[in-house]
Design a protein around this motif. Structure first.
Motif, PDB file in Angstrom:
ATOM      1  N   GLN A   1      -6.955 -26.322 -49.881  1.00 35.93           N
ATOM      2  CA  GLN A   1      -8.250 -25.954 -49.293  1.00 35.93           C
ATOM      3  C   GLN A   1      -9.347 -25.894 -50.349  1.00 35.93           C
ATOM      4  OE1 GLN A   1      -8.327 -25.643 -45.957  1.00 35.93           O
ATOM      5  NE2 GLN A   1      -6.110 -25.976 -45.918  1.00 35.93           N
ATOM      6  N   GLY A   2      -8.943 -25.845 -51.613  1.00 39.17           N
ATOM      7  CA  GLY A   2      -9.930 -25.766 -52.682  1.00 39.17           C
ATOM      8  C   GLY A   2      -9.262 -25.433 -54.008  1.00 39.17           C
ATOM      9  N   LEU A   3     -10.067 -25.090 -54.997  1.00 39.42           N
ATOM     10  CA  LEU A   3      -9.557 -24.812 -56.339  1.00 39.42           C
ATOM     11  C   LEU A   3     -10.468 -23.805 -57.029  1.00 39.42           C
ATOM     12  CD1 LEU A   3      -7.564 -25.789 -58.684  1.00 39.42           C
ATOM     13  CD2 LEU A   3      -9.431 -27.303 -59.366  1.00 39.42           C
ATOM     14  N   LEU A   4      -9.858 -22.859 -57.743  1.00 36.81           N
ATOM     15  CA  LEU A   4     -10.615 -21.924 -58.579  1.00 36.81           C
ATOM     16  C   LEU A   4     -10.504 -22.399 -60.024  1.00 36.81           C
ATOM     17  CD1 LEU A   4      -9.431 -18.478 -57.133  1.00 36.81           C
ATOM     18  CD2 LEU A   4     -11.408 -19.831 -56.448  1.00 36.81           C
ATOM     19  N   LEU A   5     -11.636 -22.643 -60.676  1.00 36.30           N
ATOM     20  CA  LEU A   5     -11.661 -22.990 -62.093  1.00 36.30           C
ATOM     21  C   LEU A   5     -12.269 -21.817 -62.853  1.00 36.30           C
ATOM     22  CD1 LEU A   5     -12.815 -26.723 -62.185  1.00 36.30           C
ATOM     23  CD2 LEU A   5     -10.580 -25.808 -62.824  1.00 36.30           C
ATOM     24  N   ILE A   6     -11.493 -21.256 -63.760  1.00 38.03           N
ATOM     25  CA  ILE A   6     -11.894 -20.026 -64.435  1.00 38.03           C
ATOM     26  C   ILE A   6     -11.930 -20.273 -65.945  1.00 38.03           C
ATOM     27  CG2 ILE A   6     -11.351 -17.585 -64.773  1.00 38.03           C
ATOM     28  CD1 ILE A   6      -9.522 -17.978 -62.182  1.00 38.03           C
TER      29      ILE A   6
ATOM     30  N   ALA B   1      -7.988 -19.403 -49.329  1.00 34.20           N
ATOM     31  CA  ALA B   1      -7.650 -20.660 -48.644  1.00 34.20           C
ATOM     32  C   ALA B   1      -7.525 -20.439 -47.147  1.00 34.20           C
ATOM     33  CB  ALA B   1      -6.340 -21.227 -49.203  1.00 34.20           C
ATOM     34  N   LEU B   2      -6.887 -19.336 -46.770  1.00 32.26           N
ATOM     35  CA  LEU B   2      -6.758 -19.002 -45.344  1.00 32.26           C
ATOM     36  C   LEU B   2      -8.134 -18.823 -44.708  1.00 32.26           C
ATOM     37  CD1 LEU B   2      -5.277 -18.092 -42.780  1.00 32.26           C
ATOM     38  CD2 LEU B   2      -5.072 -15.811 -43.794  1.00 32.26           C
ATOM     39  N   CYS B   3      -9.029 -18.137 -45.409  1.00 31.32           N
ATOM     40  CA  CYS B   3     -10.387 -17.912 -44.878  1.00 31.32           C
ATOM     41  C   CYS B   3     -11.129 -19.243 -44.707  1.00 31.32           C
ATOM     42  CB  CYS B   3     -11.168 -16.991 -45.813  1.00 31.32           C
ATOM     43  SG  CYS B   3     -10.550 -15.300 -45.844  1.00 31.32           S
ATOM     44  N   PHE B   4     -11.039 -20.126 -45.715  1.00 32.72           N
ATOM     45  CA  PHE B   4     -11.706 -21.432 -45.599  1.00 32.72           C
ATOM     46  C   PHE B   4     -11.109 -22.247 -44.449  1.00 32.72           C
ATOM     47  CE2 PHE B   4     -12.888 -20.859 -50.213  1.00 32.72           C
ATOM     48  CZ  PHE B   4     -14.258 -20.827 -49.988  1.00 32.72           C
TER      49      PHE B   4
ATOM     50  N   TRP C   1      -1.298 -13.410 -62.934  1.00 28.46           N
ATOM     51  CA  TRP C   1      -0.946 -14.583 -62.144  1.00 28.46           C
ATOM     52  C   TRP C   1      -0.749 -14.246 -60.670  1.00 28.46           C
ATOM     53  CZ3 TRP C   1      -3.090 -16.137 -65.850  1.00 28.46           C
ATOM     54  CH2 TRP C   1      -2.663 -16.929 -66.884  1.00 28.46           C
ATOM     55  N   GLU C   2       0.046 -13.226 -60.386  1.00 26.61           N
ATOM     56  CA  GLU C   2       0.347 -12.909 -58.989  1.00 26.61           C
ATOM     57  C   GLU C   2      -0.898 -12.508 -58.201  1.00 26.61           C
ATOM     58  OE1 GLU C   2       3.501 -10.208 -56.381  1.00 26.61           O
ATOM     59  OE2 GLU C   2       3.493 -10.107 -58.561  1.00 26.61           O
ATOM     60  N   PRO C   3      -1.751 -11.591 -58.725  1.00 26.95           N
ATOM     61  CA  PRO C   3      -2.985 -11.272 -57.992  1.00 26.95           C
ATOM     62  C   PRO C   3      -3.885 -12.490 -57.804  1.00 26.95           C
ATOM     63  CG  PRO C   3      -2.572  -9.621 -59.682  1.00 26.95           C
ATOM     64  CD  PRO C   3      -1.585 -10.718 -59.900  1.00 26.95           C
ATOM     65  N   LEU C   4      -3.924 -13.380 -58.816  1.00 21.28           N
ATOM     66  CA  LEU C   4      -4.738 -14.588 -58.692  1.00 21.28           C
ATOM     67  C   LEU C   4      -4.228 -15.489 -57.569  1.00 21.28           C
ATOM     68  CD1 LEU C   4      -5.635 -15.834 -62.291  1.00 21.28           C
ATOM     69  CD2 LEU C   4      -7.210 -15.296 -60.440  1.00 21.28           C
ATOM     70  N   HIS C   5      -2.908 -15.633 -57.500  1.00 22.70           N
ATOM     71  CA  HIS C   5      -2.324 -16.430 -56.421  1.00 22.70           C
ATOM     72  C   HIS C   5      -2.653 -15.819 -55.060  1.00 22.70           C
ATOM     73  CE1 HIS C   5      -0.136 -19.635 -58.328  1.00 22.70           C
ATOM     74  NE2 HIS C   5       0.439 -18.820 -59.177  1.00 22.70           N
TER      75      HIS C   5
ATOM     76  N   GLY D   1      -6.762 -23.211 -63.813  1.00 23.89           N
ATOM     77  CA  GLY D   1      -6.934 -23.883 -62.533  1.00 23.89           C
ATOM     78  C   GLY D   1      -5.991 -23.267 -61.519  1.00 23.89           C
ATOM     79  N   VAL D   2      -6.536 -22.654 -60.473  1.00 20.57           N
ATOM     80  CA  VAL D   2      -5.710 -21.980 -59.461  1.00 20.57           C
ATOM     81  C   VAL D   2      -5.965 -22.652 -58.110  1.00 20.57           C
ATOM     82  CG1 VAL D   2      -5.010 -19.768 -58.477  1.00 20.57           C
ATOM     83  CG2 VAL D   2      -6.082 -19.840 -60.746  1.00 20.57           C
ATOM     84  N   PRO D   3      -5.000 -23.393 -57.584  1.00 12.86           N
ATOM     85  CA  PRO D   3      -5.209 -24.057 -56.286  1.00 12.86           C
ATOM     86  C   PRO D   3      -5.254 -23.061 -55.146  1.00 12.86           C
ATOM     87  CG  PRO D   3      -2.949 -24.379 -57.017  1.00 12.86           C
ATOM     88  CD  PRO D   3      -3.667 -23.683 -58.138  1.00 12.86           C
ATOM     89  N   MET D   4      -6.121 -23.313 -54.188  1.00 12.45           N
ATOM     90  CA  MET D   4      -6.180 -22.507 -52.959  1.00 12.45           C
ATOM     91  C   MET D   4      -5.415 -23.278 -51.887  1.00 12.45           C
ATOM     92  SD  MET D   4     -10.065 -20.953 -52.945  1.00 12.45           S
ATOM     93  CE  MET D   4     -10.964 -22.455 -53.269  1.00 12.45           C
ATOM     94  N   VAL D   5      -4.269 -22.752 -51.506  1.00 14.89           N
ATOM     95  CA  VAL D   5      -3.350 -23.477 -50.629  1.00 14.89           C
ATOM     96  C   VAL D   5      -3.050 -22.656 -49.379  1.00 14.89           C
ATOM     97  CG1 VAL D   5      -1.084 -24.600 -50.462  1.00 14.89           C
ATOM     98  CG2 VAL D   5      -2.297 -24.556 -52.643  1.00 14.89           C
ATOM     99  N   TYR D   6      -3.098 -23.321 -48.227  1.00 19.84           N
ATOM    100  CA  TYR D   6      -2.665 -22.695 -46.974  1.00 19.84           C
ATOM    101  C   TYR D   6      -1.844 -23.713 -46.192  1.00 19.84           C
ATOM    102  CZ  TYR D   6      -2.640 -20.439 -42.418  1.00 19.84           C
ATOM    103  OH  TYR D   6      -2.225 -19.875 -41.239  1.00 19.84           O
TER     104      TYR D   6
END
Length: 538
Positions: free
Chosen positions: A422-427, A452-455, A441-445, A412-417
């Motif tokens: 702003q959303g969540l990535l479930l992989i 998140a910025l785009c949304f 981890w770092e590229p995923l973040h 679970g990777v949160p999309m934060v701005y």
């Protein structure tokens, strides 16, 4: 407290900060201004230009950074007057404080915290309460001060409270409050010895100060605890934790020299051992060619996001990014419904997942104990992997998601701005090595936060479009009212003249003038109607 610091903090609290006034305040203290310029021009700041005077440094670095540097200099200036027969303990204290400050700044940079200089200051001041107690009780606290670097944190806190009815954390927080330092900074000092479970719920600056203190005290016994804390607080891999020590030793020597602080070779040696202990938890060797490919890959992914203008294009860019980063096809992008606060699943046209994912909606508050809920509440990456022998109970939402993804593990990777979800990535994944390596981890973040910025930008554009539509309706309404008034005037005139002409005609009087006026008003009415038709065509 130096008068320069009192005036500087007062100015920084004002709604509108005058940088020239701040420079003028600093210039009044020759010693502080000279050391500030020396620091501003050093490799520690890393500015791309040199500063000839304080005003240039203030304008270039900004009020917050300058304030934090001046506080650092002032604290050292105040407490360097301590007269102690145990200079070795004083040396160890400042060494630990500088190491803590630099590691805290590196954590802030790695975790994308928006104020690294604030993190540096929190690290520098975290143990300032020890010096305060040493000044207040010079003889009684001396043994505590001498042994503080060798005692377990919890043990020291208990001994301080038993002897002085206060511990160094509370004493340091009190001093920060007296000096009117920011509340976030005060909390970081106050809570840096609380439990990991408590700090996990705290704000980012407190978490940074806590982790920096753990890492700077790293020993053979607590190496695993350091890695666990780094993962739970910021989702950092062992590789990233090891990199937090990079360049710290050299910068400690540089800062100590510029601040006039003595540090011993023994202090430096202990720091080297701490870095090695953390590194020994997981040896990571990356081929330079692999690193270059990784950098190019991340650059391509971010460029794809930056050029995405519509939500569908953002989703497609994220989908492509996940496939290239993890080589997975089972993933779900969940976006925020801004009206309800719920998250709604969205699949792309190329997705292999069933369409029922598009109807999947859940409330982060209602399912706070699930993996997605935890990732959103704590705003950090979370994962788990199940096996047939696993005894850990799986929560209903997590079990449902795993079933729908068709995998054994889930990220679970949160999309934060701007600290807003702003959303969540479930992989979904079937390779447990993804969790163990942590290299993605770092590229995923980066991918998640840029998405998140785009949304967020898409949301702003939608709001602007709505506001524009409202303005157009308002303008059309005002225009319609004006035309009604303009039409009403000649119609009223027509009605009146027709009645007058009718009466004149009945009495055999001439009506030529009335007919001329009627004709004129008809022309005006015709003109207004033509103008209205032209406006409506727009």
């Amino acid at each position: 407290m130096p008068q320069i610091l009192v005036q500087l903090i007062d100015r920084c609290h004002e709604p509108e900060i005058n940088l020239s006034e701040i420079a003028g305040i600093i210039d009044k203290d020759t010693a502080i201004s000279a050391k500030l310029l020396q620091l501003a021009n050093s490799a520690f700041i890393g500015a791309r230009r040199s500063f000839l005077n304080v005003e240039q440094a203030v304008v270039y670095l900004g009020a917050d950074t300058i304030r934090n540097l001046v506080i650092s200099l002032s604290v050292q200036q105040v407490f360097q007057r301590i007269k102690s027969t145990d200079q070795a303990s004083i040396s160890r204290f400042w060494y630990h404080s500088l190491a803590n400050a630099l590691i805290a700044r590196n954590i802030a940079l790695t975790a994308a915290y928006n104020n690294p200089s604030e993190a540096y200051l929190a690290g520098l001041l975290h143990d300032i309460g020890k010096l305060l107690l040493h000044v207040a009780f010079p003889d009684t606290y001396a043994p505590f001060f001498h042994k503080s670097s060798h005692l377990q944190n919890d043990h020291l806190i208990v001994l301080e409270e038993k002897k002085f009815n206060i511990n160094h954390c509370a004493a340091g927080a009190w001093l920060c409050e007296e000096w009117r330092l920011p509340t976030l900074l005060t909390d970081a000092v106050r809570y840096h010895h609380h439990t990991l479970e408590e700090v996990e719920q705290a704000l980012p600056l407190t978490r940074i100060a806590y982790l920096a203190n753990l890492l700077s005290h790293n020993t053979t016994d607590n190496g695993e605890h350091c890695l666990e804390a780094a993962d739970r607080l910021f989702g950092l891999s062992p590789e990233q934790v090891c990199s937090l020590y990079n360049g710290v030793e050299e910068q400690i020597k540089l800062l100590a020299n510029q601040l006039g602080i003595r540090i011993s070779q023994q202090d430096t040696a202990s720091h080297k051992q701490a870095a090695k202990r953390t590194g020994s938890q997981e040896e990571v060797h990356q081929n330079p060619a692999d690193q270059n490919r990784r950098i190019l890959l991340i650059s391509d992914l971010l460029n794809a996001l930056l050029t995405a203008e519509k939500p569908e294009q953002v989703l497609a860019a994220v989908e492509q990014g996940l496939k290239r980063l993890l080589n997975v096809s089972a993933f779900l992008i969940m976006v925020l419904d801004r009206e309800s606060g719920d998250l709604t699943g969205v699949t792309t046209p190329n997705s292999t997942l069933p369409r029922e994912f598009n109807n999947l909606t859940f409330s982060p508050q209602q399912y706070a104990n699930s993996l997605p809920g935890n990732a959103l509440v704590h705003q950090r990456l979370m994962h788990f992997f199940t096996t047939e022998q696993g005894k850990e109970p799986i929560r209903p939402l997590d079990a449902r998601l795993l079933h729908m993804l068709g995998t054994k593990g889930m990220l679970g990777v949160p999309m934060v701005y701007k600290s807003e979800i702003q959303g969540l990535l479930l992989i979904g994944f079937n390779d447990a090595g993804i969790c163990e390596s942590g290299t993605h981890w770092e590229p995923l973040h980066l991918l998640a936060n840029h998405a998140a910025l785009c949304f967020y930008l898409n949301h702003l554009q939608a709001l602007q479009a709505e506001q524009l539509a409202v303005e157009r309706i308002r303008t059309a309404d005002m225009t319609a009212k004006r035309f009604i008034n303009e039409i009403n005037d000649p119609l009223t005139t027509l009605r009146n003249h027709l009645q007058t002409a009718e009466k004149k005609y009945e009495h055999g009087q001439a009506i030529n003038r009335d007919l001329a006026v009627l004709n004129e008003k008809c022309d005006r009415l015709d003109q207004v109607l033509l103008e209205l038709m032209a406006r409506s065509a727009e």
